[in-house]
Design an enzyme around this catalytic site. Structure first.
Site, mmCIF file in Angstrom:
data_model
loop_
_atom_site.group_PDB
_atom_site.id
_atom_site.type_symbol
_atom_site.label_atom_id
_atom_site.label_comp_id
_atom_site.label_asym_id
_atom_site.label_seq_id
_atom_site.Cartn_x
_atom_site.Cartn_y
_atom_site.Cartn_z
ATOM 1 N N ASP A 190 -4.694 -0.858 -9.054
ATOM 2 C CA ASP A 190 -3.951 -0.457 -7.863
ATOM 3 C C ASP A 190 -4.127 -1.382 -6.663
ATOM 4 O O ASP A 190 -3.520 -1.146 -5.614
ATOM 5 C CB ASP A 190 -4.339 0.974 -7.463
ATOM 6 C CG ASP A 190 -3.811 1.983 -8.468
ATOM 7 O OD1 ASP A 190 -2.679 1.797 -8.940
ATOM 8 O OD2 ASP A 190 -4.536 2.946 -8.788
ATOM 9 N N ASP A 211 3.651 2.275 -13.800
ATOM 10 C CA ASP A 211 3.385 2.032 -12.376
ATOM 11 C C ASP A 211 2.848 0.617 -12.118
ATOM 12 O O ASP A 211 3.015 0.052 -11.046
ATOM 13 C CB ASP A 211 2.348 3.019 -11.816
ATOM 14 C CG ASP A 211 2.405 4.405 -12.421
ATOM 15 O OD1 ASP A 211 2.853 4.542 -13.571
ATOM 16 O OD2 ASP A 211 1.981 5.352 -11.750
#
Ligand code: GLY
Length: 396
Positions: free
Chosen positions: A114, A174
C-alpha cells in the site's frame, strides 16, 4: 377572473419548470468543492494537534482514525492537496503539508504493497502542486521500498504478507493502483527496474485477474514454485466468482492511468472493455453508484458503495480523453450522473456532520461487517479528484 387564473397557471408552470431544471454542472462542481473545503477545514482543525493520526472513517457517531501504517493514511492529505489546488487557500495549504508529513515514515515500508497509495496520493500530489524538493526523496525511497516486494520469477508485486494459510503469494486487484508511484520513480530516476516491474505486474494482472467478460477477481494467489495462480478468491466481495465493486473500479482506474503514462494500446483496450462492461452491467443502478458487489444476492435491497462510484467517475473522466467521440460522450455522461448523485444530499453530508467527511454510504468490508455504510477517506479523495478533473475539462 379567467385572465387571472391563466396568469397564475403560467406562473405555476414557470415555478415548477425552474424547480425541475437541472442545476448547471459548473455550479454543482463549485458548490461541491466549496462545501468540501469547509468540511475538510473542520476536520483538519480538529486533529491538527493530535500528532501522527489521520482520518479514516466515522462509525457509530465516532471518528475512526489511523496512524500512517493503515493503507488509507495518504488520502486525507491527498484530499487537502486537491482542495488547495482548487481554492489556493493558504490555510488549506498549511494543513496539506502538515498531514502529508505524517505519512513520511511509510517511505521505508516493505511489508505491504500500500505504500503506493500512501505516498503517491499525499507526497505525489504535493510535489505536483508546490514542487517541494524534499518530497522527491520521500517518493523515490518509497518506490524502492515497494520494489522490494517484486518477485521476478512470479512477475508481480506481492500484496500481503499474511497468507491466511490459503494463499502462497497473494496479489489483489487493488495493487494495480500502486504502480503509479513506480512510474513516477521511473520518469524521475530513469532506473529501468521501475518500468520492468510495472509492465510485468500490469500484464500478468490482465492475464490472470480478469475473466473473459472483463470483470476481475479480488485475490489471485500464485504458486511460488510454478509461478502460476493456484487459487482465485475474494476477500471483500460476496463470493469468489462475484464482482466486488471497488475492485472493478480499481481495475478501471489502473489501466486508464497505465495508458496515460505508457501509451500502450493494450491498456487502453483493457480500460475500455472494463468501462463498457461495468456501465452496461444489468445490476448497475440508474444513478451509476454501484452496489457494494454487482452480484450481491439482495440487490436492490442492499448497500451501495459511494467509494466505488467516485473512483469510477474519476477514471471515466480521464478515460474519455483517450477514446473516440461517442464513447467519450457516454463515459462523460455516466461520470456526470455519478458526480451529480454524489453531490446530492443523498450522498453528501451536512456541514459538521458525518464526522466531517464529505460523502456518506461507503462500504469498507461487508464480509467482515466492517465499515458498513459509512464515510471512507478514499471515497472522498477520488470524489475530489473527479471534481477537479471535471472542472478542468469544462474549462478547456
Ligand atoms: N485496498 C483495500 C480496499 O479497497 O478496500
Amino acid at each position: 377572473m379567467k385572465k387571472c387564473s391563466l396568469i397564475s397557471s403560467v406562473i405555476m408552470i414557470f415555478v415548477i419548470m425552474s424547480c425541475v431544471r437541472e442545476e448547471k454542472l459548473e455550479t454543482v462542481i463549485d458548490k461541491a468543492l466549496l462545501f468540501s473545503e469547509q468540511q475538510y477545514r473542520l476536520m483538519a482543525e480538529k486533529y491538527a494537534d493530535h500528532d501522527s493520526i489521520l482520518p479514516r472513517s466515522f462509525e457509530n457517531g465516532v471518528n475512526t482514525m489511523s496512524d500512517s501504517r493503515w493503507w488509507t493514511s495518504g488520502f486525507f492529505p491527498g484530499s487537502l492537496w486537491y482542495l488547495y489546488e482548487n481554492s489556493e487557500n493558504s490555510t488549506i495549504l498549511e494543513y496539506a503539508k502538515l498531514y502529508t508529513d505524517r505519512v513520511e515514515r511509510e517511505k521505508y515500508t516493505t511489508d505491504n504493497h500500500d505504500v503506493g497509495f500512501m505516498l503517491y496520493c499525499s507526497f505525489g500530489n504535493g510535489l505536483r502542486l508546490i514542487r517541494e524538493k524534499r518530497y522527491e526523496e520521500v517518493l523515490l525511497t518509497g518506490a524502492y521500498s515497494l520494489a522490494t516486494r517484486y518477485n521476478s520469477d512470479i512477475g508481480l508485486i506481492r500484496s500481503w504478507d499474511h497468507s491466511e494459510d490459503r494463499w502462497q503469494y497473494p496479489v489483489i486487484i487493488d495493487n494495480i493502483m500502486n504502480l503509479e508511484l513506480l512510474l513516477w520513480a521511473y520518469n524521475y530516476s530513469d532506473d529501468p527496474i521501475f518500468k520492468e516491474i510495472t509492465l510485468s505486474h500490469a500484464d500478468k494482472t490482465i492475464e490472470h485477474h480478469f475473466r473473459s467478460d472483463y470483470s476481475s477477481y479480488h485475490v489471485v494467489s500464485y504458486d511460488t514454485i510454478l509461478a502460476i495462480p493456484h487459487t482465485k478468491q475474494t476477500h471483500q466481495g460476496y463470493s469468489d466468482e462475484s464482482m466486488w465493486s471497488r475492485g472493478q473500479a480499481w481495475g478501471l482506474y489502473g489501466y486508464t492511468y497505465l495508458y496515460r503514462e505508457l501509451k500502450d494500446e493494450r491498456y487502453l483496450i483493457q480500460a475500455q472493455n472494463i468501462a463498457d462492461f461495468l456501465i452496461h452491467h444489468p445490476n448497475m443502478p440508474e444513478d451509476y453508484i454501484p452496489y457494494w458487489d454487482y452480484n450481491a444476492p439482495d440487490i436492490p435491497n442492499t448497500y451501495r458503495d459511494s467509494s466505488a462510484g467516485s473512483i469510477m467517475a474519476s477514471a471515466l473522466i480521464e478515460l474519455s480523453d483517450f477514446v473516440g467521440e461517442s464513447r467519450a460522450k457516454e463515459y462523460m455522461a455516466v461520470a456526470e450522473k455519478q458526480i451529480r448523485t454524489l453531490a446530492s444530499p443523498e450522498y453528501t453530508a451536512n456541514l459538521g456532520g458525518n464526522g466531517c467527511f464529505i460523502l456518506k454510504h461507503g462500504m469498507g468490508a461487508y464480509p467482515f461487517n466492517s465499515e458498513m455504510d459509512v464515510p471512507l477517506t478514499y471515497g472522498d479523495y477520488y470524489y475530489l479528484e473527479a471534481l477537479t478533473r471535471l472542472k478542468k475539462k469544462l474549462n478547456e
